[in-house]
Design a protein around this motif. Sequence first.
Motif, PDB file in Angstrom:
ATOM      1  N   ARG A   1      48.226  44.332  40.185  1.00 13.63           N
ATOM      2  CA  ARG A   1      49.346  45.207  39.844  1.00 13.63           C
ATOM      3  C   ARG A   1      49.381  45.487  38.349  1.00 13.63           C
ATOM      4  O   ARG A   1      49.138  44.603  37.541  1.00 13.63           O
ATOM      5  CB  ARG A   1      50.663  44.550  40.236  1.00 13.63           C
ATOM      6  CG  ARG A   1      50.859  44.398  41.720  1.00 13.63           C
ATOM      7  CD  ARG A   1      52.173  43.716  42.002  1.00 13.63           C
ATOM      8  NE  ARG A   1      52.345  43.463  43.419  1.00 13.63           N
ATOM      9  CZ  ARG A   1      53.367  42.785  43.925  1.00 13.63           C
ATOM     10  NH1 ARG A   1      54.308  42.295  43.124  1.00 13.63           N
ATOM     11  NH2 ARG A   1      53.458  42.605  45.217  1.00 13.63           N
TER      12      ARG A   1
ATOM     13  N   ASN B   1      51.945  46.959  35.406  1.00 12.28           N
ATOM     14  CA  ASN B   1      53.371  47.121  35.165  1.00 12.28           C
ATOM     15  C   ASN B   1      53.755  48.592  35.025  1.00 12.28           C
ATOM     16  O   ASN B   1      53.077  49.377  34.373  1.00 12.28           O
ATOM     17  CB  ASN B   1      53.770  46.349  33.914  1.00 12.28           C
ATOM     18  CG  ASN B   1      55.262  46.168  33.811  1.00 12.28           C
ATOM     19  OD1 ASN B   1      55.961  46.182  34.818  1.00 12.28           O
ATOM     20  ND2 ASN B   1      55.748  45.994  32.601  1.00 12.28           N
TER      21      ASN B   1
ATOM     22  N   CYS C   1      63.174  51.562  39.757  1.00  7.44           N
ATOM     23  CA  CYS C   1      61.710  51.517  39.816  1.00  7.44           C
ATOM     24  C   CYS C   1      61.189  52.626  40.732  1.00  7.44           C
ATOM     25  O   CYS C   1      60.294  53.389  40.364  1.00  7.44           O
ATOM     26  CB  CYS C   1      61.264  50.139  40.316  1.00  7.44           C
ATOM     27  SG  CYS C   1      59.488  49.960  40.509  1.00  7.44           S
TER      28      CYS C   1
ATOM     29  N   PRO D   1      53.903  41.640  37.982  1.00  8.27           N
ATOM     30  CA  PRO D   1      54.876  42.732  37.893  1.00  8.27           C
ATOM     31  C   PRO D   1      55.501  43.039  39.257  1.00  8.27           C
ATOM     32  O   PRO D   1      54.803  43.115  40.264  1.00  8.27           O
ATOM     33  CB  PRO D   1      54.039  43.920  37.405  1.00  8.27           C
ATOM     34  CG  PRO D   1      52.873  43.313  36.706  1.00  8.27           C
ATOM     35  CD  PRO D   1      52.584  42.043  37.458  1.00  8.27           C
ATOM     36  N   TRP D   2      56.824  43.155  39.271  1.00  7.91           N
ATOM     37  CA  TRP D   2      57.526  43.526  40.500  1.00  7.91           C
ATOM     38  C   TRP D   2      57.631  45.033  40.624  1.00  7.91           C
ATOM     39  O   TRP D   2      57.691  45.573  41.708  1.00  7.91           O
ATOM     40  CB  TRP D   2      58.914  42.894  40.515  1.00  7.91           C
ATOM     41  CG  TRP D   2      58.896  41.408  40.718  1.00  7.91           C
ATOM     42  CD1 TRP D   2      57.795  40.621  40.931  1.00  7.91           C
ATOM     43  CD2 TRP D   2      60.017  40.525  40.724  1.00  7.91           C
ATOM     44  NE1 TRP D   2      58.175  39.302  41.067  1.00  7.91           N
ATOM     45  CE2 TRP D   2      59.539  39.213  40.943  1.00  7.91           C
ATOM     46  CE3 TRP D   2      61.378  40.710  40.550  1.00  7.91           C
ATOM     47  CZ2 TRP D   2      60.368  38.109  41.010  1.00  7.91           C
ATOM     48  CZ3 TRP D   2      62.213  39.608  40.612  1.00  7.91           C
ATOM     49  CH2 TRP D   2      61.713  38.320  40.850  1.00  7.91           C
TER      50      TRP D   2
ATOM     51  N   TYR E   1      55.509  48.189  39.789  1.00  3.67           N
ATOM     52  CA  TYR E   1      54.104  48.427  39.442  1.00  3.67           C
ATOM     53  C   TYR E   1      53.642  49.802  39.906  1.00  3.67           C
ATOM     54  O   TYR E   1      54.278  50.451  40.735  1.00  3.67           O
ATOM     55  CB  TYR E   1      53.215  47.329  40.039  1.00  3.67           C
ATOM     56  CG  TYR E   1      53.363  47.158  41.540  1.00  3.67           C
ATOM     57  CD1 TYR E   1      52.492  47.787  42.405  1.00  3.67           C
ATOM     58  CD2 TYR E   1      54.378  46.385  42.084  1.00  3.67           C
ATOM     59  CE1 TYR E   1      52.628  47.651  43.777  1.00  3.67           C
ATOM     60  CE2 TYR E   1      54.529  46.231  43.450  1.00  3.67           C
ATOM     61  CZ  TYR E   1      53.643  46.875  44.294  1.00  3.67           C
ATOM     62  OH  TYR E   1      53.789  46.745  45.655  1.00  3.67           O
TER      63      TYR E   1
END
Length: 99
Positions: free
Chosen positions: A12, A14, A25, A40-41, A43
Amino acid sequence: AKCQCKVVPKQRTNCGYPGISAAECKKIGCCFNASVPSVPWCYNPKQKKVRKVCPNDPYTRINCGHPGIKPRDCIRKGCCFRAHPAGVPWCFYHRTVEE
């Protein structure tokens, strides 16, 4: 598309900022998955896969050559060539489609 968000956690990249919400996001066109710590959550999604195809409908063709162009010259230009039907371009551009 959902399949574009299937990225191995360690691959992933960011796309957001620390503390970004899932809604924010997704709003900026990124993927969100908070199930794996230390990656990263928010991505970047995978690139869409596309391919070039010669359109089937002769009446949607966009001219890529000149009257009387030879098939080999049309192909060299990177275009499609089909010598039928009459009244439509025989040398014409590809279309890009998503896979």
